[in-house]
Design a protein around this motif. Structure first.
Motif, mmCIF file in Angstrom:
data_model
loop_
_atom_site.group_PDB
_atom_site.id
_atom_site.type_symbol
_atom_site.label_atom_id
_atom_site.label_comp_id
_atom_site.label_asym_id
_atom_site.label_seq_id
_atom_site.Cartn_x
_atom_site.Cartn_y
_atom_site.Cartn_z
ATOM 1 N N UNK A 51 -8.644 -14.832 1.977
ATOM 2 C CA UNK A 51 -7.688 -13.934 1.327
ATOM 3 C C UNK A 51 -8.229 -12.504 1.309
ATOM 4 N N UNK A 52 -9.517 -12.349 1.041
ATOM 5 C CA UNK A 52 -10.131 -11.019 1.014
ATOM 6 C C UNK A 52 -10.051 -10.348 2.382
ATOM 7 N N UNK A 53 -10.345 -11.113 3.424
ATOM 8 C CA UNK A 53 -10.302 -10.556 4.780
ATOM 9 C C UNK A 53 -8.900 -10.113 5.158
ATOM 10 N N UNK A 54 -7.913 -10.952 4.863
ATOM 11 C CA UNK A 54 -6.528 -10.598 5.182
ATOM 12 C C UNK A 54 -6.065 -9.410 4.345
ATOM 13 N N UNK A 55 -6.449 -9.376 3.076
ATOM 14 C CA UNK A 55 -6.093 -8.248 2.205
ATOM 15 C C UNK A 55 -6.704 -6.962 2.729
ATOM 16 N N UNK A 56 -7.929 -7.060 3.221
ATOM 17 C CA UNK A 56 -8.591 -5.896 3.793
ATOM 18 C C UNK A 56 -7.853 -5.399 5.036
ATOM 19 N N UNK A 57 -7.400 -6.331 5.869
ATOM 20 C CA UNK A 57 -6.624 -5.961 7.065
ATOM 21 C C UNK A 57 -5.353 -5.206 6.677
ATOM 22 N N UNK A 58 -4.644 -5.719 5.687
ATOM 23 C CA UNK A 58 -3.402 -5.084 5.223
ATOM 24 C C UNK A 58 -3.713 -3.692 4.686
ATOM 25 N N UNK A 59 -4.747 -3.598 3.898
ATOM 26 C CA UNK A 59 -5.176 -2.321 3.323
ATOM 27 C C UNK A 59 -5.505 -1.319 4.433
ATOM 28 N N UNK A 60 -6.230 -1.776 5.436
ATOM 29 C CA UNK A 60 -6.620 -0.917 6.554
ATOM 30 C C UNK A 60 -5.389 -0.423 7.317
ATOM 31 N N UNK A 61 -4.433 -1.329 7.568
ATOM 32 C CA UNK A 61 -3.209 -0.949 8.290
ATOM 33 C C UNK A 61 -2.395 0.079 7.521
#
Length: 149
Positions: A51-61
């Protein structure tokens, strides 16, 4: 799954707390072996990392520098955990209620939280726990019935 900046062995959750949660979630007559508890804890760590990794991806985008609750909720949806969103949102609201004891002075958030008394917050927390417990128990009963058929 790779854990950024840490050796996999260094990432864990507090065993005593997790053991307590596991025991509270199960009926009193059910026992869990130490190996099963360790496996559940490891699964929780992996879930949090996912979940943290995916949240980070969304945040980065979104060209943001800080992961916000909205990023976490969106990651749950993307990863196929959409059915968890209402419970996660309730837990987030509960956290906000609990953390109102030390709000940043003068903020809009602090003013909103100070409108709720400690007793009201406690009652709301107990209500949310009862709802979550009822949802969990009804899901467990349905699952157990289907296994026995």
């Amino acid at each position: 799954m790779e854990i950024v900046g840490k050796a996999k062995e260094d990432v864990s959750l507090p065993k005593a707390t997790m053991t307590k949660i596991i025991k509270e979630m199960l009926p009193a007559h059910v026992r869990v072996t130490k190996d099963a508890q360790d496996l559940l804890i490891e699964c929780c760590v992996e879930f949090i990392n996912l979940i943290s990794s995916e949240s980070n991806e969304i945040c980065y985008k979104e060209e943001k520098r800080t992961i916000a609750p909205e990023h976490v909720l969106e990651s749950l949806k993307i990863l196929g955990f959409g059915s968890y969103i209402s419970e996660v949102h309730a837990a987030y609201e509960q956290h906000r209620i609990e953390s109102w004891e030390c709000p940043k002075a003068g903020t809009k958030w602090a003013k909103e939280k100070l409108e709720m008394t400690e007793e009201e917050a406690l009652l709301e927390q107990q209500r949310m726990f009862a709802e979550a417990r009822a949802r969990m128990n009804s899901g467990n009963n349905v699952h157990r019935q289907s296994q026995s058929e």
